[in-house]
Enzyme design. Structure first.
Site, PDB file in Angstrom:
ATOM      1  NE  ARG A  19      -3.396   2.040   3.147  1.00  0.00           N
ATOM      2  CZ  ARG A  19      -4.526   2.574   2.687  1.00  0.00           C
ATOM      3  NH1 ARG A  19      -5.124   2.034   1.649  1.00  0.00           N
ATOM      4  NH2 ARG A  19      -5.070   3.628   3.259  1.00  0.00           N
ATOM      5  CE1 TYR A  32       2.686   6.086   1.740  1.00  0.00           C
ATOM      6  CE2 TYR A  32       0.669   7.370   1.844  1.00  0.00           C
ATOM      7  CZ  TYR A  32       1.375   6.215   2.119  1.00  0.00           C
ATOM      8  OH  TYR A  32       0.756   5.181   2.781  1.00  0.00           O
TER       9      TYR A  32
END
Length: 275
Positions: A225, A257
């Site tokens: 993920r 991220y």
């Protein structure tokens, strides 16, 4: 408290959580911490804040910061919703979350992981996790009816927070899944017939395949993920789109991220080299 009294409270807590449409996992997590607390006091309705703090202090050497935060949340719920003790729940502070960057695989490592999976089902599980960014709890609940092969997409039904969301899958994977289901027409779930696969089983598949591929990092289903989100970001995908695909309620959760995109870091031109 004696066992009978504890069991009555646990039943009451479970009922209250069910009425709030909480998942089975949430109920198990909350009662996991509330039960030993109840066993440690004579009467929670007369227990002091110090009693609660002593119990929580006893968890420090046994559990991670994240688990202890869950313990506090569990007790806050108990004292607020079950016995109405504002003198305690308003004073219970959740420990600050540890800011750890998640493990992310490179594109070549993802490829090596997929190629190391010798069984068709194992390879499709890995591909689906990476292609969709699903949580393992969402993957094992998928049914053939949740997939739309015409649009290369699928639906998560009652994901985290009880919300539905759409996810995308690669065209090549959609074709492979279609063939896989044609060979397994009795499958009630995407990857199993009568019962859901256990999350533990998926974790074992990922771990063993990563070892076979020679990947030194700790690889879990959630690693796929994280890798999915990071690689989308590296390819220039909008952060808000990634947020929707991952099912994050808060954009700040997705922003992590932006700190781990190795590809973007590699493209940075060092100012010394400009001199």
């Amino acid at each position: 408290m004696n066992k009978e009294e504890v069991d009555k409270f646990i039943e009451k807590i479970s009922t209250e959580l069910k009425l709030r449409d909480c998942s089975k996992r949430t109920i198990e997590s909350y009662t996991f911490f509330i039960k030993p607390f109840l066993e440690s006091v004579e009467n929670p309705e007369t227990a002091s804040l110090d009693n609660v703090k002593i119990f929580l202090a006893g968890l420090i050497d046994k559990y991670s910061n994240k688990s202890r935060a869950l313990a506090v949340s569990s007790l806050r719920f108990f004292f607020k919703r079950i016995i109405d003790r504002p003198d305690i729940f308003v004073k219970l502070e959740v420990p600050k979350k540890e800011k750890k960057l998640p493990v992310v695989l490179s594109v070549s490592e993802v490829k090596a992981l997929i190629e190391a999976a010798t069984h068709e089902k194992s390879q499709l599980i890995i591909k689906t996790l990476y292609s969709s960014g699903l949580r393992v709890s969402e993957l094992i609940k998928l049914t053939p009816r949740d997939l739309n092969f015409e649009e290369n997409s699928g639906w998560v039904r009652k994901g985290k927070g009880g919300k539905d969301r759409i996810f995308k899958i690669a065209e090549t994977l959609a074709n492979q899944l279609k063939k896989y289901l044609a060979k397994n027409p009795k499958n009630k779930y995407l990857f199993s017939q009568d019962r859901q696969m256990s999350a533990r089983n998926v974790q074992k598949i990922i771990k063993k395949t990563a070892e076979k591929a020679g990947i030194q990092k700790k690889v879990t289903p959630h690693t796929m993920r994280h890798s999915f989100a990071t690689h989308l970001l590296e390819n220039g995908e909008n952060l808000m789109v990634i947020q929707q695909l991952l099912g994050h309620e808060n954009l700040e959760t997705t922003r992590i991220y932006t700190h781990i995109s190795q590809d973007q870091l590699n493209k940075v031109k060092n100012p010394l080299d400009r001199l």
